[in-house]
Design an enzyme around this catalytic site. Structure first.
Site, PDB file in Angstrom:
ATOM      1  N   HIS A 200      -5.751   5.583  -3.899  1.00  0.00           N
ATOM      2  CA  HIS A 200      -7.083   4.856  -4.095  1.00  0.00           C
ATOM      3  C   HIS A 200      -7.340   5.932  -5.880  1.00  0.00           C
ATOM      4  CE1 HIS A 200      -6.737   3.170   0.051  1.00  0.00           C
ATOM      5  NE2 HIS A 200      -7.329   2.346  -0.489  1.00  0.00           N
TER       6      HIS A 200
ATOM      7  N   ASP B  38     -11.251  -1.382   5.207  1.00  0.00           N
ATOM      8  CA  ASP B  38     -10.735  -2.170   5.432  1.00  0.00           C
ATOM      9  C   ASP B  38     -10.746  -2.290   7.182  1.00  0.00           C
ATOM     10  OD1 ASP B  38      -9.320  -2.486   3.206  1.00  0.00           O
ATOM     11  OD2 ASP B  38      -7.148  -1.105   3.505  1.00  0.00           O
TER      12      ASP B  38
ATOM     13  N   GLY C  46      -7.879  -3.861  -0.933  1.00  0.00           N
ATOM     14  CA  GLY C  46      -8.529  -3.368  -1.994  1.00  0.00           C
ATOM     15  C   GLY C  46      -7.508  -3.712  -3.631  1.00  0.00           C
ATOM     16  N   SER C  47      -7.710  -4.568  -4.411  1.00  0.00           N
ATOM     17  CA  SER C  47      -6.622  -4.641  -5.580  1.00  0.00           C
ATOM     18  C   SER C  47      -5.736  -3.251  -6.157  1.00  0.00           C
ATOM     19  CB  SER C  47      -6.939  -5.808  -6.579  1.00  0.00           C
ATOM     20  OG  SER C  47      -6.625  -7.104  -5.966  1.00  0.00           O
ATOM     21  N   GLY C  48      -4.862  -3.342  -6.855  1.00  0.00           N
ATOM     22  CA  GLY C  48      -4.181  -1.853  -7.771  1.00  0.00           C
ATOM     23  C   GLY C  48      -3.087  -1.774  -7.157  1.00  0.00           C
ATOM     24  N   HIS C  49      -2.802  -1.968  -5.808  1.00  0.00           N
ATOM     25  CA  HIS C  49      -1.489  -1.457  -5.404  1.00  0.00           C
ATOM     26  C   HIS C  49      -0.321  -2.030  -5.744  1.00  0.00           C
ATOM     27  CE1 HIS C  49      -4.768   1.353  -3.212  1.00  0.00           C
ATOM     28  NE2 HIS C  49      -4.996  -0.077  -2.988  1.00  0.00           N
TER      29      HIS C  49
ATOM     30  N   LYS D 261      -3.933  -1.186   6.595  1.00  0.00           N
ATOM     31  CA  LYS D 261      -3.750   0.095   6.505  1.00  0.00           C
ATOM     32  C   LYS D 261      -4.885   0.732   6.685  1.00  0.00           C
ATOM     33  CE  LYS D 261      -3.067  -0.764   2.306  1.00  0.00           C
ATOM     34  NZ  LYS D 261      -3.346  -1.912   1.927  1.00  0.00           N
TER      35      LYS D 261
END
Ligand code: ADP
Ligand code: ADP
Ligand code: MG
Ligand code: MG
Ligand code: MG
Ligand code: MG
Lengths: 207, 336, 336, 207
Positions: free
Chosen positions: C219, C110, C54-57, C105
């Site tokens: 998350h 994922d 996911g994005s946001g990392h 991860k």
């Protein structure tokens, strides 16, 4: 003024700033960066420690010690101004235990001159000068002895500080706020008023 | 206030130690001071660069100490200018016989404390020049006031002057190129959320859920105006128009841009903002030669961003692209 | 919710464009996808590395695409695993004839989406191996459950496996060294403040002024326990003890450490935390050979940090120190 | 079931998820990452668009289109599970306009089998299976026609979803919370209940 009185002045000022630290920070938060109380308090606590440890024996030595300590511990605008102002004052103070009223006035004059030179501010710019300049002119002009004049000045100092609320800041961090600086009291003027209140008490003999 | 710290009074000193621990190949501490300097000093005969200011702007300034940028960074307490004795220590360690350039951000406290230090250093026989960065177009420039603040554009000064110093230029030349950057670099920022000075414990201001502070500095102070939150597109637009008008920019100008996060803004959002800068530059026919996106000059955990533009000529472009090797900025990796 | 964006629905796509605009010398976008790959592809015959999630990392994972690390990063929506077709695009572009290692991860989404992509890629004749990072000691490891999460330790896997791949090792060798890192790398984190998923608009949890979430993932999810805020010293202590017991570590072990900010934590505080790690390692007689301090694997604008430890042998130390050249990590700058 | 009914099912499900999007996100915020509603909604809106554009003519074609669309637009755990589950179901559906009840049951069986295989969860792990498994076993065991059985299942689906509140999560993101996951309803089970409610309405003829 005696060296003992001069040292009492710094003890008094240190205690006053410590007591009003949060208030000074809050004033600075409104138009600056919220550190004025912390800055001065950090320096003045060091001054008290060093004065106790070194017990400087003359007015000049005391003034120099206070100057160097503030210069190396306060930081920010007020550190540079108080520090270099007091260094200038130390040159006026005699290397003895006592000085006459005129010398005290000259020392304060040197302090204010140095601050004006270093900071390039004038009265009305919403800075500590808005307390120091009217105070100094009362002191210089008045014919009465300083035991009378200084307590009178001290009684006015808070008003002068509070009057900065109506000014738009022209120098220092608050200047960046432009018109938004109006309506807030200048923190440096407020702490300067505390200094004059201490001087008033000490010279008036109420400490 | 929630911070990862032991106490507000020890935070800066502990963090400086922590920076040295984290970047031992780049940094060492001048013992007993708040000065971080290069682990491997510059060769003799090259101009030294010293910058600094209050802490809380990390990676500025210690993050820029290293090859091709600074020689020493002097740290004050959080948002408080360092004292002259500390700056003097920085000057001493940065002097390798060719003099030292002080890169100062235009804040009364910084300017005065660095000035006193310069006087002290000159009394010791060190050649010192000072440049004062004032890139913030939010603040009106007037000779009656303090003048503009120095904000993120300062890092372009470090990079370009640092590169020239590394090449062996004289103090006068390094000072001149720094002033050339200062003459052309312009920035403006805004905050979505305030920050909390550890020593104060309270946020420096409070904002409603749809409000921003426009035209902020880097010390948690309120900006020049409170406005409504707008889209990334509109925010970029208003900052860039203000910068462009100020310079002024014209079609055909080649630009370097810095999209700088104030501390709490995710790279995701900064990247989205970088895209807006690119769209704007295209529509104005101003090629964007260099884009730096990330956290370069922060204000603790403030949320928000600033944009910096620097029109480039060949000299500036070359110096900006020169290798550098610091904790925060590294260019010129050699491989295969 | 205050974010610098145009809309939650376009944020990821716009940010990916913005990353390419910000790092054109490193990144290009596979047209029509959420896959960023190297601007200059790896030579033929070398194993490719693909990661994502996911994005946001950010800077994970696109920040690690480049020489010595990844070949492609696949971005999902914020905190949402990318879809198999996107991962497949990443695998295709990363394959240079020697196969592709997927660094995943350990999150159900994922793992499953990368698994489906692997099946699709294998059906196209691409050799694919998968390693699953599960470094989070906050979560108990049990065969009846999902197992541990993968968090910041993932970046050590990228670095070390990436370095070996760059040297021309086979897929089996690269997979083996990645698994060796995974077998030894351990992390744990905590949050001082939550984050807000743009699509959801509300913070993922709320904390009182003296509370933290201990044992968080990446998350925005709550941790394993709500605790009182403690000093940097005590926080470091409890994370490191938990990690050390889990491994277990013993006196004399040489360590690499990552002090990772979750997004809104100033470098000032991270550096103070790095100092605590150093004090701890000294008192336990475990030399700290490598310290990485900064933002490596974030959770949007969450405030907090994670600590990662990796005991080093000679191979891992050498690969960790090898040159790399990516938007986020650069080692081996060549000068003078 | 007819192809038209099957397509109506997805229209109904898409609308239901859109309506409950925030609620699903909030359930996911409590024990996951706050995106379940957003994820499914993003995928289902795409499904509705693509179904309208392509008008697939057979059950198998429709199921494949839905599967591929969800697989490539939802992401996360639910994207992989719904996507690969429906791909498995598509292999069971005939390439014609209609199927009998037994085939529908077998298709759902294939869907559930695939999800169990892909996600390695079992009933009681606090996942979408806690709705799908009891629903499927009612469907498979009951002797009555599905026009009767499915609406009955639909009536129970919400209870099954709500019953996940008492479970400790063993799979998926919620498992990381350990005992803290108890007391919260599983978002995937909740959206699965919406699906069965739609199927109930469509097969029961109330749409
Ligand atoms: N140029 C100046 N001349 C005189 N006084 C000044 C000047 N600039 C700032 N000050 C005084 O300093 C005060 C702020 O001190 P402080 O908060 O300690 O420093 P800083 O602004 O660097 O944070 C102001 O309230 C003002 O009274
Ligand atoms: N292994 C699994 N088997 C079955 N269902 C699962 C599994 N893991 C997660 N789920 C379901 O997926 C739902 C979460 O979906 P979603 O939020 O869209 O994905 P993510 O967890 O990747 O954010 C959970 O509520 C649960 O019902
Ligand atoms: Mg201040
Ligand atoms: Mg200050
Ligand atoms: Mg998700
Ligand atoms: Mg989710």
């Amino acid at each position: 003024m005696t060296n003992t009185q001069f040292q009492q002045l710094w003890v008094c000022f240190g205690q006053a700033v410590s007591k009003h630290k949060d208030e000074l920070n809050q004033l600075d938060a409104a138009i600056g960066d919220a550190d004025h109380g912390t800055n001065l308090d950090r320096g003045l606590q060091q001054v008290l420690e060093k004065m106790q440890a070194a017990s400087p024996a003359t007015l000049q030595a005391t003034c120099k010690l206070v100057a160097m300590t503030l210069l190396s511990t306060v930081g920010g605008a007020s550190g540079a101004l108080w520090g270099s102002g007091l260094l200038a004052a130390a040159k006026v103070f005699p290397d003895t235990d006592t000085c006459d009223d005129k010398t005290l006035t000259q020392a304060i004059q040197a302090f204010v001159d140095s601050i004006e030179q270093r900071g390039k501010a004038v009265v009305g710019d919403k800075t500590m000068l808005d307390v120091f300049v009217p105070a100094l002119s009362s002191l210089a002009q008045d014919a009465e002895p300083i035991t009378v004049v200084v307590p009178e000045i001290a009684a006015h100092a808070k008003e002068w500080a509070e009057a900065t609320a109506s000014l738009q800041a022209k120098k220092g961090r608050a200047a960046y706020l432009g018109p938004r600086s109006v309506g807030h009291i200048d923190p440096g003027a407020t702490s300067s008023a505390l200094w004059w209140q201490c001087l008033g008490r000490i010279i008036g003999g109420s400490v | 206030m929630k911070k990862i710290m032991n106490s507000p009074d020890t935070l800066v000193a502990e963090a400086l130690e922590g920076l040295v621990i984290s970047f031992p190949q780049y940094l060492k501490q001048v013992p007993g001071t708040h000065v971080l300097t290069r682990a491997t000093p510059k060769p003799a005969g090259r101009v030294g660069l010293v910058s600094g200011g209050g802490s809380g702007h990390e990676p500025a300034h210690a993050g820029y100490v290293g090859y091709g940028m600074l020689d020493a960074a002097v740290a004050g307490e959080v948002f408080t200018s360092p004292t002259p004795d500390q700056v003097l220590e920085g000057i001493r360690v940065a002097d390798h016989g060719a003099g030292v350039l002080l890169v100062v951000k235009n804040y009364t406290g910084d300017v005065m404390n660095f000035d006193i230090a310069r006087e002290l250093a000159e009394a010791e026989g060190i050649k010192v020049a000072t440049v004062v960065v004032n890139d913030d177009v939010a603040v009106e420039n007037s000779s009656f006031t303090t003048g503009r603040r120095g904000i993120a554009g300062t890092i372009f000064v470090h990079k370009i002057a640092g590169a020239l110093a590394e090449q062996g230029a004289s103090l006068e030349e390094v000072e001149a190129v720094a002033n050339r950057v200062i003459a052309h670099v312009r920035s403006m920022g805004f905050a979505l959320e305030p920050c909390t000075v550890p020593q104060a414990g309270q946020p420096t201001f409070t904002l409603a859920d749809d409000e921003i502070e426009m035209g902020i500095g880097i010390h948690g102070e309120p900006g020049i105006e409170r406005q409504k939150l707008r889209s990334a597109h509109e925010l970029a637009q208003s900052l860039l128009e203000k910068i462009a008008m100020d310079l002024p920019l014209k079609a055909g100008d080649h630009l370097a841009c810095m999209v700088n996060g104030m501390g709490a803004t995710p790279l995701l959002e900064l990247a989205a903002l970088a895209r807006e800068v690119s769209l704007w530059s295209k529509s104005h026919d101003m090629p964007l030669d260099v884009v730096w996106t990330g956290e370069f000059m922060t204000s603790l955990e403030m949320a928000g961003a600033s944009l910096t533009l620097l029109p480039l000529d060949d000299t500036l472009r070359t110096l900006l692209a020169a290798p550098c090797d610091t904790p925060q900025l590294r260019q010129g990796v050699h491989h295969d």
